[in-house]
Design a protein around this motif. Sequence first.
Motif, PDB file in Angstrom:
ATOM      1  N   GLU A 114      -6.042  -4.015  -0.190  1.00  0.00           N
ATOM      2  CA  GLU A 114      -7.674  -4.394   0.567  1.00  0.00           C
ATOM      3  C   GLU A 114      -8.131  -5.360  -0.435  1.00  0.00           C
ATOM      4  O   GLU A 114      -7.945  -6.768  -0.265  1.00  0.00           O
ATOM      5  CB  GLU A 114      -8.428  -4.078   1.434  1.00  0.00           C
ATOM      6  CG  GLU A 114      -9.387  -4.655   1.719  1.00  0.00           C
ATOM      7  CD  GLU A 114     -10.327  -3.964   2.111  1.00  0.00           C
ATOM      8  OE1 GLU A 114     -10.380  -2.128   2.361  1.00  0.00           O
ATOM      9  OE2 GLU A 114     -11.263  -4.580   3.436  1.00  0.00           O
ATOM     10  N   ASP A 115      -8.444  -5.482  -1.709  1.00  0.00           N
ATOM     11  CA  ASP A 115      -9.061  -6.133  -2.864  1.00  0.00           C
ATOM     12  C   ASP A 115      -7.951  -6.658  -2.739  1.00  0.00           C
ATOM     13  O   ASP A 115      -8.208  -8.578  -3.167  1.00  0.00           O
ATOM     14  CB  ASP A 115      -9.081  -5.075  -4.025  1.00  0.00           C
ATOM     15  CG  ASP A 115      -9.474  -5.957  -5.165  1.00  0.00           C
ATOM     16  OD1 ASP A 115     -10.910  -6.389  -5.099  1.00  0.00           O
ATOM     17  OD2 ASP A 115      -9.394  -5.684  -6.490  1.00  0.00           O
TER      18      ASP A 115
ATOM     19  N   THR B  55      -6.637  -4.261   6.571  1.00  0.00           N
ATOM     20  CA  THR B  55      -7.120  -4.934   5.178  1.00  0.00           C
ATOM     21  C   THR B  55      -6.831  -5.747   5.154  1.00  0.00           C
ATOM     22  O   THR B  55      -7.396  -6.515   5.319  1.00  0.00           O
ATOM     23  CB  THR B  55      -6.080  -4.022   4.979  1.00  0.00           C
ATOM     24  OG1 THR B  55      -4.792  -3.785   4.674  1.00  0.00           O
ATOM     25  CG2 THR B  55      -6.744  -2.938   4.264  1.00  0.00           C
TER      26      THR B  55
ATOM     27  N   SER C 121      -4.974   0.516   9.599  1.00  0.00           N
ATOM     28  CA  SER C 121      -5.277   0.130   8.225  1.00  0.00           C
ATOM     29  C   SER C 121      -4.592  -0.549   7.612  1.00  0.00           C
ATOM     30  O   SER C 121      -4.794  -2.020   7.296  1.00  0.00           O
ATOM     31  CB  SER C 121      -4.805   1.609   7.026  1.00  0.00           C
ATOM     32  OG  SER C 121      -5.778   2.410   7.621  1.00  0.00           O
TER      33      SER C 121
ATOM     34  N   LYS D  98      -4.128   1.627   0.021  1.00  0.00           N
ATOM     35  CA  LYS D  98      -5.828   0.895   0.432  1.00  0.00           C
ATOM     36  C   LYS D  98      -6.315   0.265  -0.159  1.00  0.00           C
ATOM     37  O   LYS D  98      -6.801  -1.363   0.386  1.00  0.00           O
ATOM     38  CB  LYS D  98      -6.458   1.879   2.023  1.00  0.00           C
ATOM     39  CG  LYS D  98      -7.066   1.041   3.119  1.00  0.00           C
ATOM     40  CD  LYS D  98      -7.533   1.899   4.351  1.00  0.00           C
ATOM     41  CE  LYS D  98      -8.028   1.266   4.987  1.00  0.00           C
ATOM     42  NZ  LYS D  98      -9.691   0.777   4.750  1.00  0.00           N
ATOM     43  N   GLU D  99      -6.552   0.270  -0.651  1.00  0.00           N
ATOM     44  CA  GLU D  99      -7.892  -0.073  -1.525  1.00  0.00           C
ATOM     45  C   GLU D  99      -7.189  -1.263  -2.479  1.00  0.00           C
ATOM     46  O   GLU D  99      -7.842  -2.512  -2.392  1.00  0.00           O
ATOM     47  CB  GLU D  99      -9.543   0.465  -2.440  1.00  0.00           C
ATOM     48  CG  GLU D  99      -9.576   1.828  -1.568  1.00  0.00           C
ATOM     49  CD  GLU D  99     -10.663   3.001  -2.759  1.00  0.00           C
ATOM     50  OE1 GLU D  99     -10.408   2.489  -3.980  1.00  0.00           O
ATOM     51  OE2 GLU D  99     -11.450   3.254  -1.769  1.00  0.00           O
ATOM     52  N   PHE D 100      -6.322  -1.156  -2.916  1.00  0.00           N
ATOM     53  CA  PHE D 100      -5.395  -1.924  -3.429  1.00  0.00           C
ATOM     54  C   PHE D 100      -4.878  -3.221  -3.058  1.00  0.00           C
ATOM     55  O   PHE D 100      -5.386  -4.294  -3.399  1.00  0.00           O
ATOM     56  CB  PHE D 100      -4.607  -0.866  -4.467  1.00  0.00           C
ATOM     57  CG  PHE D 100      -3.450  -2.271  -5.077  1.00  0.00           C
ATOM     58  CD1 PHE D 100      -3.619  -2.265  -6.340  1.00  0.00           C
ATOM     59  CD2 PHE D 100      -2.119  -1.876  -4.999  1.00  0.00           C
ATOM     60  CE1 PHE D 100      -2.645  -2.684  -6.900  1.00  0.00           C
ATOM     61  CE2 PHE D 100      -1.450  -3.295  -5.465  1.00  0.00           C
ATOM     62  CZ  PHE D 100      -1.268  -3.640  -6.429  1.00  0.00           C
TER      63      PHE D 100
ATOM     64  N   GLN E 143      -5.703   6.635   0.172  1.00  0.00           N
ATOM     65  CA  GLN E 143      -6.765   5.934   0.341  1.00  0.00           C
ATOM     66  C   GLN E 143      -7.297   4.562  -0.998  1.00  0.00           C
ATOM     67  O   GLN E 143      -6.966   3.537  -0.837  1.00  0.00           O
ATOM     68  CB  GLN E 143      -8.123   7.145   0.245  1.00  0.00           C
ATOM     69  CG  GLN E 143      -9.867   5.286  -0.162  1.00  0.00           C
ATOM     70  CD  GLN E 143     -10.370   5.056   1.306  1.00  0.00           C
ATOM     71  OE1 GLN E 143      -9.573   5.382   2.119  1.00  0.00           O
ATOM     72  NE2 GLN E 143     -10.808   4.330   0.907  1.00  0.00           N
ATOM     73  N   ARG E 144      -7.020   4.847  -2.567  1.00  0.00           N
ATOM     74  CA  ARG E 144      -6.558   4.078  -3.074  1.00  0.00           C
ATOM     75  C   ARG E 144      -5.450   2.919  -2.733  1.00  0.00           C
ATOM     76  O   ARG E 144      -5.556   1.831  -3.144  1.00  0.00           O
ATOM     77  CB  ARG E 144      -6.072   4.876  -4.683  1.00  0.00           C
ATOM     78  CG  ARG E 144      -7.441   6.297  -4.960  1.00  0.00           C
ATOM     79  CD  ARG E 144      -6.711   6.540  -6.344  1.00  0.00           C
ATOM     80  NE  ARG E 144      -6.114   6.006  -7.622  1.00  0.00           N
ATOM     81  CZ  ARG E 144      -5.365   5.992  -8.634  1.00  0.00           C
ATOM     82  NH1 ARG E 144      -4.671   7.746  -8.326  1.00  0.00           N
ATOM     83  NH2 ARG E 144      -4.675   5.796  -9.138  1.00  0.00           N
TER      84      ARG E 144
ATOM     85  N   ALA F 138       0.873  -1.334   0.138  1.00  0.00           N
ATOM     86  CA  ALA F 138       0.154  -0.084  -0.045  1.00  0.00           C
ATOM     87  C   ALA F 138       0.522   1.207  -0.105  1.00  0.00           C
ATOM     88  O   ALA F 138       1.076   2.173   1.121  1.00  0.00           O
ATOM     89  CB  ALA F 138      -1.014   0.466   1.350  1.00  0.00           C
TER      90      ALA F 138
ATOM     91  N   SER G 225      -9.796  -8.206   7.769  1.00  0.00           N
ATOM     92  CA  SER G 225     -10.660  -7.837   6.207  1.00  0.00           C
ATOM     93  C   SER G 225     -10.241  -9.079   5.761  1.00  0.00           C
ATOM     94  O   SER G 225     -11.775  -9.898   5.602  1.00  0.00           O
ATOM     95  CB  SER G 225     -10.874  -6.324   6.246  1.00  0.00           C
ATOM     96  OG  SER G 225     -11.995  -7.427   5.345  1.00  0.00           O
TER      97      SER G 225
END
Length: 927
Positions: free
Chosen positions: A590-591, A637, A633, A586-588, A583-584, A573, A640
């Motif tokens: 987590e996904d 992540t 985070s 983190k999303e990368f 945020q992007r 991240a 999750s």
Amino acid sequence: MSAQTYKKKLIEVALPLEEINAACTREKSIRHGHPSTLHLWWARRPLAAARAVIWSSLVDDPSAHPEEFPTPEEQAVERERLFDILRELVVWENSNNQRVLDAAKAEIKKSVGDEPLSLLDPFAGGGAIPLEAQRLGLKAYAQDLNPVAVTINKAMIEIPPKFAGNAPVNPKDRAKTAVSCWEGNTGLAADVAYYGNWMRDEAFRRIGHLYPKVQVPEEQGGGEATVIAWIWARTVKCPNPACGHETILVRSFDLSKKKGKEWHVEPIVENGEIRFEVKPGKAEREGTVNRRGATCVHCGSPIGFDHVRVESRDGKMGDVLMAIVAEGKKGRVYVSPSEEQISAARVKKPQDYPDGKLAHYPGHLNTNVYGLDEFHKLFSNRQLTAMTTFSDLVQEAQRAAYEDALASGLPDDGVGLADGGTGALAYGQAVGVYLAFSVDKLADYNSSICSWINTLGAIRNVFGRQAIPMTWDYAEANPFSGKCGSYESMAGWVKQVLNELPQGLTGSARQFDAQSDSGLRGLAISTDPPYYDNIGYADLSDFFYVWLRRSLRNTYPKLFSYMLVPKAEELVATPYRFDGSKQRAKEFFEDGMFHTFRQVYEYARPDVPVTIYYAFKQSETDRVDDKDKTASSGWETMLSAISRSGFAITGTWPVRSERGVRLISKETNALASSIVLVCRKRPENAPMCTRRELVSALRRELRPALEKLQQSNIAPVDLAQSAIGPGMGVYSRYAKVLEADGSEMGVRAALQIINEEIDAFFNDQSDDLDRESRFCAELFKQAGFSTIKYGEAEVLANAKNVSIQRCEDLHLLDADKGEVRLLKRDEVTLCADITARPAWALTQVLAHELDASGIVGAAQLIARNAVTADMAECARALAYSLFVVSDKKGWTQDAYAYNALVTSWADIVREAAEQRRNPIVQESFDL
């Protein structure tokens, strides 16, 4: 599917954690022959930890066999027998002990049957997990996106079994085959040593004239000596218009700080020129550069880093030789520069060298802002000449090994290593892989980023930490010295590791994206995934990749087909890859982790738990309902992804994984342990629950888990992270947790609840203390060791039913001029009356004594003051609580002191008991 269908494994019930952690801690100090010295990789897990985790996740816990062990007492006896096997298994000296390994393998077979068992690590990295799986008799699959990591794994689990038991092919050792027994990897190791020596000699024939010996002054023994290192200082032009001279950027003028052997270099400034004289004794002047900037050695003007960066980016930063370190007749000598030595280093840049730009990785690749933004700029011209020479010689050595392999009788099947070959061509290439590693190790010690450690008399490598930092005065090693930083030394490390690698089934190491389906099924899974944004492996490993690619692109053409390490798919991240968006990033992450663990879910055999290492310190505070709530985070992540993928956490263990002396942790509160999460596939019929039910379950189950962690003497710095496991174990057993409004609770909210329960646990512990200690703990929480108004302190005292005067009489605080402050650790004294010793006082004096006199001093304090077990336990519990407060407040030195007290507790208690048993020591106490 029901979780109860499958037998519980030992790792889900109990482990001899103290012995495992002791083995892990000791292993971090093992160097010779340790696989970590084959090739540098970051954040490796200890082999002892990997071995223990794999074995205990395969072996049944006795409670899984009530027909054999019907009572808890019988189960405990059997569990202790298994512990004894594990205690032997994790000892470094037993790594290749066949008796110990056979006993461990027998227990695995007893639990999982005779069918061949395979293990996959989808984030293989430095290869500790696949290597230990192979050692335990499993078929090891190592996957990683990073080609450097893949090559390391090939060198450990794939290549050695192919050629195990082979005699060497080189003509020197081949002549001895008739009278020698080449077991294991010794034949391959002998060839690596032989062709490595040939590379050294051939390189010296080509470029040895660039590394002349130095004339030693008569007062240091006279004659000639082989240079170990040249110490250089970078230079820039002074921005002061009245000066404008080239000035030096030097961190320290001391060359040796060893007691009785002090040497320094003295800069002599004359008419705008600088020369250097090496003299005995300590330097009287400070260096010219520090964290704030530099100072001109000519005029004393301050020089900001902005000016230094501009000069460097414009190609105007130079360097000047300050001193020479050599091996003289009487040991280490320090010599002033000479024109001959300066001229020898002033060579042209070689025409062919690895190209490529360093990634812009803020905080980790700090040379970019100084214009050192391409790999070749991290090396002086002479270093580049040496590195390209040695790198090119790898392919020549491969060819020679191939021809000698043919002469020795190996088949000429024309199949290389990349295609699974085992003949002469593959063997020659295999020798080249290890020779390429020795060149990579040479790069780590032969760069202008290396520095001189004046306290040790040694060269600090590029990666003293997980970064490429900017250095000012730098140390250039002599690759032909036979000492620190030489090629001979690097090749020696590689040979030693090869001799010690285990024998087992041929493993498989390949480049593969963890998010994709590899097609494997029915595997045990153990892995150490990336830690959110902690380490950018791809960015850092480019430093080695450019040299490996030069040496091995014909051996592994597909693996080294790219100019640099692939980065876009790397699961880390790092905001800079997303235009600075956290945020992007983190999303990368987590996904990507979710898709990875969905694949893990498909790979995993249901009767063996998945084990996941994680070490990420919580550092984020959210404001929720007017309260500060802690989460992370990194943890959010990861957890999750695990939970959404269909896993429930069934166990958690803090495994000591770092040395306390490492650069990143010294004088800080960096994590010392990895948290091993034990996961099972969650039953499809798992129930849902409400927020209220979750909190009730946490209050029932988290307290005993925390008490158990404290009893295992886990470091306070790791406790909150370790407690996430049992807390998330409660959360993840449910299909969903519903908020009051019917919405689904996310992992971040669950983490905040878990951390609230942890805080409540420590507050409850404080309630068990004597009232003076409860008051001091509350005062510390509000003001630390700073002053507080008397009236405010009195309100606290009244609430705790204690008088300020009483605390002052007990030497706990100072009240003067309308203000109150807690006495600092070095000011507190123990009351002579044993019955009037608050836990606060004992905690403070022990923490101070540990810092001042070490474990022996703290133990003597316990022994001579008749400290009872109950008193000591209260002090230890208080140290935990005080660490939590200090850590949250950012009081680093206080947190460090209390963390050190707890982590040293077992040693202190053992030493105190020994002193009490020693009549001579006891007599001195009585006197």
